[in-house]
Design a protein around this motif. Structure first.
Motif, PDB file in Angstrom:
ATOM      1  N   VAL A  11       0.845  -1.194   0.000  1.00  0.00           N
ATOM      2  CA  VAL A  11       0.000   0.000   0.000  1.00  0.00           C
ATOM      3  C   VAL A  11       0.880   1.244   0.000  1.00  0.00           C
ATOM      4  CG1 VAL A  11      -1.863  -1.217   1.191  1.00  0.00           C
ATOM      5  CG2 VAL A  11      -0.185   0.088   2.526  1.00  0.00           C
ATOM      6  N   TRP A  12       0.281   2.387  -0.381  1.00  0.00           N
ATOM      7  CA  TRP A  12       1.049   3.626  -0.349  1.00  0.00           C
ATOM      8  C   TRP A  12       0.177   4.823  -0.005  1.00  0.00           C
ATOM      9  CZ3 TRP A  12      -0.108   1.097  -4.900  1.00  0.00           C
ATOM     10  CH2 TRP A  12      -0.734   1.816  -5.913  1.00  0.00           C
ATOM     11  N   GLU A  13       0.869   5.892   0.414  1.00  0.00           N
ATOM     12  CA  GLU A  13       0.247   7.170   0.754  1.00  0.00           C
ATOM     13  C   GLU A  13       0.881   8.248  -0.107  1.00  0.00           C
ATOM     14  OE1 GLU A  13       0.008   6.261   5.553  1.00  0.00           O
ATOM     15  OE2 GLU A  13       1.612   7.583   4.818  1.00  0.00           O
ATOM     16  N   VAL A  14       0.061   9.106  -0.680  1.00  0.00           N
ATOM     17  CA  VAL A  14       0.555  10.274  -1.415  1.00  0.00           C
ATOM     18  C   VAL A  14       0.212  11.493  -0.583  1.00  0.00           C
ATOM     19  CG1 VAL A  14       0.327  11.664  -3.506  1.00  0.00           C
ATOM     20  CG2 VAL A  14       0.318   9.153  -3.661  1.00  0.00           C
ATOM     21  N   TYR A  15       1.237  12.294  -0.287  1.00  0.00           N
ATOM     22  CA  TYR A  15       1.078  13.471   0.570  1.00  0.00           C
ATOM     23  C   TYR A  15       0.779  14.669  -0.323  1.00  0.00           C
ATOM     24  CZ  TYR A  15       3.230   9.915   3.313  1.00  0.00           C
ATOM     25  OH  TYR A  15       3.489   8.700   3.902  1.00  0.00           O
ATOM     26  N   VAL A  16      -0.507  14.916  -0.521  1.00  0.00           N
ATOM     27  CA  VAL A  16      -0.963  15.945  -1.457  1.00  0.00           C
ATOM     28  C   VAL A  16      -0.637  17.333  -0.936  1.00  0.00           C
ATOM     29  CG1 VAL A  16      -2.988  16.865  -2.665  1.00  0.00           C
ATOM     30  CG2 VAL A  16      -2.761  14.385  -2.304  1.00  0.00           C
ATOM     31  N   THR A  17      -0.783  17.542   0.362  1.00  0.00           N
ATOM     32  CA  THR A  17      -0.490  18.830   0.979  1.00  0.00           C
ATOM     33  C   THR A  17       0.884  18.757   1.623  1.00  0.00           C
ATOM     34  OG1 THR A  17      -2.830  19.043   1.540  1.00  0.00           O
ATOM     35  CG2 THR A  17      -1.313  20.562   2.612  1.00  0.00           C
ATOM     36  N   GLU A  18       1.773  19.656   1.240  1.00  0.00           N
ATOM     37  CA  GLU A  18       3.095  19.685   1.856  1.00  0.00           C
ATOM     38  C   GLU A  18       3.008  20.420   3.190  1.00  0.00           C
ATOM     39  OE1 GLU A  18       7.595  21.346   1.072  1.00  0.00           O
ATOM     40  OE2 GLU A  18       6.185  21.261  -0.586  1.00  0.00           O
ATOM     41  N   PRO A  19       3.382  19.752   4.279  1.00  0.00           N
ATOM     42  CA  PRO A  19       3.286  20.417   5.582  1.00  0.00           C
ATOM     43  C   PRO A  19       4.395  21.455   5.758  1.00  0.00           C
ATOM     44  CG  PRO A  19       4.224  18.238   5.855  1.00  0.00           C
ATOM     45  CD  PRO A  19       3.847  18.376   4.403  1.00  0.00           C
ATOM     46  N   THR A  20       4.081  22.505   6.460  1.00  0.00           N
ATOM     47  CA  THR A  20       5.051  23.517   6.873  1.00  0.00           C
ATOM     48  C   THR A  20       4.817  23.765   8.365  1.00  0.00           C
ATOM     49  OG1 THR A  20       3.608  25.417   6.521  1.00  0.00           O
ATOM     50  CG2 THR A  20       4.863  24.637   4.599  1.00  0.00           C
ATOM     51  N   PRO A  21       5.747  24.457   9.028  1.00  0.00           N
ATOM     52  CA  PRO A  21       5.507  24.752  10.445  1.00  0.00           C
ATOM     53  C   PRO A  21       4.214  25.548  10.678  1.00  0.00           C
ATOM     54  CG  PRO A  21       7.802  25.109   9.906  1.00  0.00           C
ATOM     55  CD  PRO A  21       7.087  24.845   8.603  1.00  0.00           C
ATOM     56  N   GLN A  22       3.757  26.298   9.678  1.00  0.00           N
ATOM     57  CA  GLN A  22       2.551  27.106   9.821  1.00  0.00           C
ATOM     58  C   GLN A  22       1.273  26.364   9.421  1.00  0.00           C
ATOM     59  OE1 GLN A  22       5.253  28.203   7.824  1.00  0.00           O
ATOM     60  NE2 GLN A  22       6.193  29.177   9.605  1.00  0.00           N
ATOM     61  N   THR A  23       1.401  25.181   8.858  1.00  0.00           N
ATOM     62  CA  THR A  23       0.237  24.443   8.366  1.00  0.00           C
ATOM     63  C   THR A  23      -0.660  23.998   9.510  1.00  0.00           C
ATOM     64  OG1 THR A  23       1.480  23.624   6.458  1.00  0.00           O
ATOM     65  CG2 THR A  23      -0.524  22.441   7.022  1.00  0.00           C
ATOM     66  N   ASP A  24      -1.944  24.243   9.365  1.00  0.00           N
ATOM     67  CA  ASP A  24      -2.934  23.696  10.291  1.00  0.00           C
ATOM     68  C   ASP A  24      -3.071  22.209   9.947  1.00  0.00           C
ATOM     69  OD1 ASP A  24      -5.228  22.785  11.576  1.00  0.00           O
ATOM     70  OD2 ASP A  24      -6.493  24.446  10.883  1.00  0.00           O
ATOM     71  N   PRO A  25      -2.724  21.292  10.869  1.00  0.00           N
ATOM     72  CA  PRO A  25      -2.770  19.857  10.560  1.00  0.00           C
ATOM     73  C   PRO A  25      -4.119  19.386  10.032  1.00  0.00           C
ATOM     74  CG  PRO A  25      -1.666  20.209  12.645  1.00  0.00           C
ATOM     75  CD  PRO A  25      -2.245  21.538  12.234  1.00  0.00           C
ATOM     76  N   SER A  26      -5.201  20.044  10.402  1.00  0.00           N
ATOM     77  CA  SER A  26      -6.515  19.599   9.936  1.00  0.00           C
ATOM     78  C   SER A  26      -6.702  19.847   8.441  1.00  0.00           C
ATOM     79  CB  SER A  26      -7.625  20.292  10.732  1.00  0.00           C
ATOM     80  OG  SER A  26      -7.673  21.669  10.416  1.00  0.00           O
ATOM     81  N   THR A  27      -5.824  20.655   7.831  1.00  0.00           N
ATOM     82  CA  THR A  27      -5.953  20.953   6.404  1.00  0.00           C
ATOM     83  C   THR A  27      -5.103  20.037   5.525  1.00  0.00           C
ATOM     84  OG1 THR A  27      -4.170  22.598   6.386  1.00  0.00           O
ATOM     85  CG2 THR A  27      -6.398  23.389   6.930  1.00  0.00           C
ATOM     86  N   LEU A  28      -4.336  19.127   6.131  1.00  0.00           N
ATOM     87  CA  LEU A  28      -3.492  18.229   5.344  1.00  0.00           C
ATOM     88  C   LEU A  28      -4.359  17.225   4.578  1.00  0.00           C
ATOM     89  CD1 LEU A  28      -0.722  17.448   7.971  1.00  0.00           C
ATOM     90  CD2 LEU A  28      -0.547  18.966   6.002  1.00  0.00           C
ATOM     91  N   ARG A  29      -3.925  16.918   3.356  1.00  0.00           N
ATOM     92  CA  ARG A  29      -4.603  15.890   2.547  1.00  0.00           C
ATOM     93  C   ARG A  29      -3.591  14.805   2.218  1.00  0.00           C
ATOM     94  NH1 ARG A  29      -7.259  16.221  -3.541  1.00  0.00           N
ATOM     95  NH2 ARG A  29      -7.033  13.979  -3.921  1.00  0.00           N
ATOM     96  N   THR A  30      -3.980  13.566   2.515  1.00  0.00           N
ATOM     97  CA  THR A  30      -3.177  12.396   2.191  1.00  0.00           C
ATOM     98  C   THR A  30      -4.086  11.402   1.486  1.00  0.00           C
ATOM     99  OG1 THR A  30      -1.903  12.743   4.230  1.00  0.00           O
ATOM    100  CG2 THR A  30      -1.673  10.615   3.125  1.00  0.00           C
ATOM    101  N   ASP A  31      -3.680  10.947   0.297  1.00  0.00           N
ATOM    102  CA  ASP A  31      -4.443   9.948  -0.441  1.00  0.00           C
ATOM    103  C   ASP A  31      -3.853   8.571  -0.139  1.00  0.00           C
ATOM    104  OD1 ASP A  31      -5.729  12.149  -1.450  1.00  0.00           O
ATOM    105  OD2 ASP A  31      -5.082  11.844  -3.525  1.00  0.00           O
TER     106      ASP A  31
END
Length: 152
Positions: free
Chosen positions: A126-146
């Motif tokens: 299986v695999w995960e694609v990290y659509v949203t690149e996290p930054t120190p300012q990123t709100d974790p609730s806005t991350l998208r992982t497929d």
């Protein structure tokens, strides 16, 4: 809210990765090191990155067998720990997950339950694609992982 899983067909996709057998406690540092090293190789070889991912080559355990890197526009030449690989094509169950990475375990459990409920079985790593690149300012609730699970 996380959408429902769906069955989709995907094409094989070239990748540039670092493979490893990593204790669970070191997974974050392995990801960080891998993304940094692979990005440097891509830059030296003039290969364009198309997104980041992690592919889990064996069922989860205390030590994780995986490859981490970038989807790329063409194959890379091996350089140090960086090698060419491929995300497989075929029929997969996909779940689009929105939220912090600490919710991925529950998302994977939900996807695997859904696969079984459809009368299907996992058919490979299986695999995960990290659509949203996290930054120190990123709100974790806005991350998208497929999340992708090959099925048969």
């Amino acid at each position: 809210m996380t959408p429902e899983p769906e069955l989709v067909e995907v094409e094989p996709t070239p990748t540039a990765v670092i493979r490893g057998s990593v204790p669970v406690t070191e997974i974050t540092s392995f990801y960080d090191r891998s993304f940094t090293e692979v990005a440097a190789v891509l830059g030296r070889q003039g290969v364009s990155p198309r997104g980041t991912f992690g592919r889990y080559l064996a069922p989860p355990a205390d030590v994780i067998e995986l490859e981490v890197g970038f989807v790329v526009d063409r194959a890379v030449e091996a350089d140090g720990d960086v090698v060419a690989s491929t995300l497989p094509g075929g029929r997969v169950a996909r779940l689009i997950f929105h939220g912090a990475y600490d919710g991925l375990g529950e998302a994977w459990d939900g996807l695997m339950t859904w696969v079984g409920d459809q009368g299907l079985a996992p058919a490979g790593p299986v695999w995960e694609v990290y659509v949203t690149e996290p930054t120190p300012q990123t709100d974790p609730s806005t991350l998208r992982t497929d999340l992708f699970c090959p099925v048969a």
